[in-house]
Design an enzyme around this catalytic site. Structure first.
Site, PDB file in Angstrom:
ATOM      1  N   LYS A 142       0.847  -1.201   0.000  1.00 33.01           N
ATOM      2  CA  LYS A 142       0.000   0.000   0.000  1.00 33.01           C
ATOM      3  C   LYS A 142       0.884   1.252   0.000  1.00 33.01           C
ATOM      4  O   LYS A 142       0.699   2.158  -0.786  1.00 33.01           O
ATOM      5  CB  LYS A 142      -0.906  -0.037   1.232  1.00 33.01           C
ATOM      6  CG  LYS A 142      -1.822   1.144   1.341  1.00 33.01           C
ATOM      7  CD  LYS A 142      -2.809   0.975   2.486  1.00 33.01           C
ATOM      8  CE  LYS A 142      -3.584   2.273   2.672  1.00 33.01           C
ATOM      9  NZ  LYS A 142      -4.570   2.200   3.744  1.00 33.01           N
TER      10      LYS A 142
ATOM     11  N   GLU B 133      10.684  -4.442   4.509  1.00 36.58           N
ATOM     12  CA  GLU B 133      10.773  -5.849   4.128  1.00 36.58           C
ATOM     13  C   GLU B 133      10.456  -6.029   2.642  1.00 36.58           C
ATOM     14  O   GLU B 133      11.178  -6.701   1.909  1.00 36.58           O
ATOM     15  CB  GLU B 133       9.777  -6.691   4.943  1.00 36.58           C
ATOM     16  CG  GLU B 133      10.093  -6.792   6.423  1.00 36.58           C
ATOM     17  CD  GLU B 133       9.431  -5.691   7.241  1.00 36.58           C
ATOM     18  OE1 GLU B 133       9.152  -4.601   6.690  1.00 36.58           O
ATOM     19  OE2 GLU B 133       9.209  -5.926   8.438  1.00 36.58           O
TER      20      GLU B 133
ATOM     21  N   GLY C 184      -4.860  -1.931   5.035  1.00 35.94           N
ATOM     22  CA  GLY C 184      -4.025  -3.070   4.641  1.00 35.94           C
ATOM     23  C   GLY C 184      -4.677  -4.411   4.943  1.00 35.94           C
ATOM     24  O   GLY C 184      -4.738  -5.298   4.096  1.00 35.94           O
ATOM     25  N   ARG C 185      -5.202  -4.555   6.160  1.00 31.65           N
ATOM     26  CA  ARG C 185      -5.757  -5.865   6.562  1.00 31.65           C
ATOM     27  C   ARG C 185      -7.156  -6.099   6.004  1.00 31.65           C
ATOM     28  O   ARG C 185      -7.760  -7.132   6.273  1.00 31.65           O
ATOM     29  CB  ARG C 185      -5.713  -6.013   8.080  1.00 31.65           C
ATOM     30  CG  ARG C 185      -6.313  -4.860   8.857  1.00 31.65           C
ATOM     31  CD  ARG C 185      -5.871  -4.898  10.323  1.00 31.65           C
ATOM     32  NE  ARG C 185      -6.294  -3.712  11.052  1.00 31.65           N
ATOM     33  CZ  ARG C 185      -5.621  -2.584  11.113  1.00 31.65           C
ATOM     34  NH1 ARG C 185      -4.466  -2.464  10.457  1.00 31.65           N
ATOM     35  NH2 ARG C 185      -6.057  -1.553  11.815  1.00 31.65           N
TER      36      ARG C 185
ATOM     37  N   GLU D 162      -4.315  -6.397  15.098  1.00 31.06           N
ATOM     38  CA  GLU D 162      -3.837  -5.087  14.637  1.00 31.06           C
ATOM     39  C   GLU D 162      -4.981  -4.073  14.715  1.00 31.06           C
ATOM     40  O   GLU D 162      -4.762  -2.886  14.929  1.00 31.06           O
ATOM     41  CB  GLU D 162      -3.285  -5.181  13.201  1.00 31.06           C
ATOM     42  CG  GLU D 162      -2.433  -3.982  12.806  1.00 31.06           C
ATOM     43  CD  GLU D 162      -1.587  -4.221  11.559  1.00 31.06           C
ATOM     44  OE1 GLU D 162      -0.388  -4.514  11.673  1.00 31.06           O
ATOM     45  OE2 GLU D 162      -2.134  -4.106  10.450  1.00 31.06           O
TER      46      GLU D 162
ATOM     47  N   HIS E  40      -3.734 -32.932  18.278  1.00 33.26           N
ATOM     48  CA  HIS E  40      -2.573 -33.721  18.705  1.00 33.26           C
ATOM     49  C   HIS E  40      -1.422 -32.813  19.114  1.00 33.26           C
ATOM     50  O   HIS E  40      -0.277 -33.264  19.216  1.00 33.26           O
ATOM     51  CB  HIS E  40      -2.152 -34.667  17.579  1.00 33.26           C
ATOM     52  CG  HIS E  40      -3.250 -35.637  17.235  1.00 33.26           C
ATOM     53  ND1 HIS E  40      -3.427 -36.824  17.898  1.00 33.26           N
ATOM     54  CD2 HIS E  40      -4.274 -35.542  16.351  1.00 33.26           C
ATOM     55  CE1 HIS E  40      -4.494 -37.444  17.411  1.00 33.26           C
ATOM     56  NE2 HIS E  40      -5.027 -36.681  16.468  1.00 33.26           N
TER      57      HIS E  40
ATOM     58  N   LYS F  51       9.482  -0.069  13.842  1.00 31.06           N
ATOM     59  CA  LYS F  51      10.019   0.212  12.497  1.00 31.06           C
ATOM     60  C   LYS F  51      11.117   1.269  12.588  1.00 31.06           C
ATOM     61  O   LYS F  51      12.187   1.124  12.010  1.00 31.06           O
ATOM     62  CB  LYS F  51       8.912   0.759  11.592  1.00 31.06           C
ATOM     63  CG  LYS F  51       7.934  -0.269  11.062  1.00 31.06           C
ATOM     64  CD  LYS F  51       7.028   0.400  10.035  1.00 31.06           C
ATOM     65  CE  LYS F  51       5.837  -0.445   9.669  1.00 31.06           C
ATOM     66  NZ  LYS F  51       4.860   0.249   8.853  1.00 31.06           N
TER      67      LYS F  51
HETATM   68  O1  F6P Z   1       2.427  -3.971   9.929  1.00 28.27           O
HETATM   69  C1  F6P Z   1       2.012  -2.668   9.668  1.00 28.27           C
HETATM   70  C2  F6P Z   1       1.483  -2.545   8.306  1.00 28.27           C
HETATM   71  O2  F6P Z   1       1.311  -1.190   8.071  1.00 28.27           O
HETATM   72  C3  F6P Z   1       0.182  -3.324   8.080  1.00 28.27           C
HETATM   73  O3  F6P Z   1      -0.922  -2.666   8.542  1.00 28.27           O
HETATM   74  C4  F6P Z   1       0.209  -3.497   6.604  1.00 28.27           C
HETATM   75  O4  F6P Z   1      -0.701  -4.460   6.204  1.00 28.27           O
HETATM   76  C5  F6P Z   1       1.650  -3.871   6.398  1.00 28.27           C
HETATM   77  O5  F6P Z   1       2.370  -3.056   7.313  1.00 28.27           O
HETATM   78  C6  F6P Z   1       2.178  -3.699   5.013  1.00 28.27           C
HETATM   79  O6  F6P Z   1       2.120  -2.367   4.587  1.00 28.27           O
HETATM   80  P1  F6P Z   1       2.282  -1.974   3.062  1.00 28.27           P
HETATM   81  O7  F6P Z   1       1.185  -2.613   2.310  1.00 28.27           O
HETATM   82  O8  F6P Z   1       2.219  -0.483   3.032  1.00 28.27           O
HETATM   83  O9  F6P Z   1       3.629  -2.487   2.593  1.00 28.27           O
END
Ligand code: F6P
Length: 534
Positions: free
Chosen positions: A211, A217, A271-272, A357, A388, A499
């Site tokens: 987003k 990452e 995002g979620r 979240e 199990h 972060k």
């Molecule tokens: O973990 C925080 C967060 O902002 C989530 O809410 C989101 O889904 C994720 O990082 C990834 O963010 P982006 O889509 O901006 O890379």
């Protein structure tokens, strides 16, 4: 409209009434409630949008439901729900509307928000995605050597990973037979190298899903994939192998992905909650546009139910009220999600982000400290493996852990004996948790106290439509819980601190900043890692 929120939650008269009622309810025996009322199962079962929710094995009676729904009314759940669907900016801290529900409106619907008609634009974007997905599926989208795409890699994390990963696994039975899907999320290079080692650059499509298009990452993984690709191909070949899904056009362009290869979405999609948007591109490629539209329709059917069913007959409201009931009055600290369908094995992880979240917050919407506990720990995995591993604790441990069992009656294979065994185990667990074994002739370690609650959620078959309905059900459950607690369920500031600090420590590990500015533990850890990574 929601002036009850001016008062701390536990000072509301409706909360007091619930609290007094809970004192009695804590003494009830579930098995006895069933003996007293032969119609209990029918009384506490809801059917909506193809899902069946049997919540009769919970510590409640009709008075409990009446008090809980009266409380929900007093908390303004309905008016906040209507505000969300209308497109009001209910995400106060980010001043954004919350409109993932608009993404699953039927094409002929209309929704005007702040003077803008949204559905036309949404459908147009979906059409662009569908054309692209169809070319990949048909083998018309060619790689740099002229061969068709065989592997699709979604690079993203959090909501830009869990939704695509969970749904592609869940709808495996509907997936295109030629295509393989991979999900690269962790910044851990072990994952990156292992994934790239399986791929042929000439036949791989990378979807960089973010987003913000700034997430550390995702950007590191995207750059690693780009470098790996360029060891085999030329810069001009990138366009056939890298596409982006984002709200941040300039960052996508700066990465080297052309606007034609970008599938945007709007900032009113959290995002979620983004699997319904272009973040769902890998799912769309997997199952095709017709099934993707069924997935959207399934979500929409739950939206309709949530908007129009009265609170006592409203499935997401009921799930949320149960969550609230146990968290506040039975001191539970976790909620187990137990899908009895292997293809739903990632659903608990998906719900972890969705619920924790969203509602893992310590202040109210207007910044006041919470007067009670908020989101519980959400956890779980697919049955019967779960039985199990950790079900021992559910039956004989000292904590009360409510369970959501989720099952699809009809399998997508012909091993009917296995499906019967799977269902038998699922139903047996719910019954055993409730009834236990109290035979006084048995030694103490053979005694099961029972009286442990669970909820059974059944669907006919796991399909694009039923999966859409299931996800929307839990989205709205999360929303209602947030409304009950008066939480902004749509921001996630708690992720920011880690972060920022990781960036500072990264600079120290790279040697570009002087180390030693932390506590003695963190300093020592950095020193060790710095010398190991020289
Ligand atoms: O973990 C925080 C967060 O902002 C989530 O809410 C989101 O889904 C994720 O990082 C990834 O963010 P982006 O889509 O901006 O890379």
């Amino acid at each position: 409209m929601r002036d009850t929120h001016q008062h701390p939650l536990n000072q509301l008269p409706q909360f007091g009434a619930l609290s007094r009622h809970a004192q009695q309810a804590r003494g009830w025996q579930l098995a006895e409630l069933f003996r007293e009322d032969p119609s209990r199962a029918a009384r506490f079962t809801l059917e909506a949008a193809g899902l069946c929710l049997d919540y009769s094995k919970n510590h409640l009676n009709e008075e409990t439901i009446r008090l809980l729904t009266t409380f929900a009314q007093a908390r303004g759940v309905e008016s906040l729900r209507d505000a969300m669907f209308r497109g009001d900016r209910i995400n106060l801290s980010e001043q954004r509307a919350v409109l993932h529900t608009a993404l699953r409106l039927p094409p002929e619907a209309r929704l005007s928000v702040e003077g803008e008609e949204l559905v036309g634009g949404i459908q147009q974007e979906l059409g662009r995605m569908a054309l692209f997905a169809e070319r990949v599926r048909q083998g018309d989208w060619k790689g740099y050597t002229g061969r068709e795409i065989m592997d699709v890699v979604n690079i993203g994390i959090g909501g830009s990973d869990l939704g695509p990963m969970m749904t592609v696994a869940a709808l495996r039975a509907y997936a295109h037979p030629r295509l393989r899907f991979h999900f690269l999320s962790n910044v851990d290079g072990h994952a990156t190298t292992a994934t790239l080692a399986e791929l042929d650059p000439a036949t791989t499509l990378f979807i960089v899903a973010s987003k913000s298009f700034t997430t550390q990452e995702t950007m590191l993984n995207a750059h690693a994939a780009r470098r790996w690709f360029l060891q085999h191909a030329k810069e001009t070949d990138l366009a056939a192998h890298f596409v982006a899904v984002s709200t941040n056009t300039s960052a996508v362009t700066a990465f080297g992905i052309a606007a034609d290869n970008m599938f945007p979405f709007r900032d009113w999609v959290g995002g979620r909650f983004s699997i319904w948007s272009s973040i769902g591109l890998s799912l769309l490629i997997a199952i095709g546009i017709d099934h993707f539209r069924e997935f959207l329709s399934g979500g929409h059917a739950m939206d309709e139910h949530f908007q129009h069913a009265p609170l006592h007959a409203n499935m997401p409201v009921m799930l949320a009220l149960l969550g609230f009931w146990y968290r506040e009055f039975f001191e539970t600290s976790s909620q187990l999600i137990a899908p009895y369908h292997e293809d739903l094995r990632h659903f608990p992880a998906y719900l972890q982000q969705l619920e924790m979240e969203s509602n893992g917050k310590r202040v109210t919407r207007d910044g006041k400290p919470m007067s009670m506990k908020t989101a519980p720990v959400i956890w779980g995995s697919a049955g019967t493996n779960n039985q199990h591993a950790y079900f021992q604790m559910l039956h004989q441990g000292t904590d009360l852990i409510p369970v959501d069992f989720i099952a699809a009656l009809k399998p997508q294979h012909d091993l009917i004996d296995q499906q019967r065994a799977l269902m038998a185990n699922c139903f047996a667990q719910a019954e055993a948790l409730m009834n236990g074994v109290q035979d006084p002739s048995l030694p103490p370690h053979r005694i099961f106290p029972g009286n442990r609650p669970s909820t059974m959620l059944l669907m006919d078959q796991l399909s694009p439509a039923s999966l859409g309905t299931l996800i929307a059900l839990y989205e709205h459950k999360t929303f209602v819980l947030g409304a009950l607690w008066d939480i902004n369920s749509f921001d996630q500031w708690g992720v920011e601190l880690g972060k920022t600090m990781a960036l500072r420590i990264l600079a120290e590990l790279e040697g570009s900043e002087s180390a030693g500015q932390h506590d003695s533990s963190t300093n020592a850890l950095i020193t060790r890692a710095r010398s190991a990574l020289k």
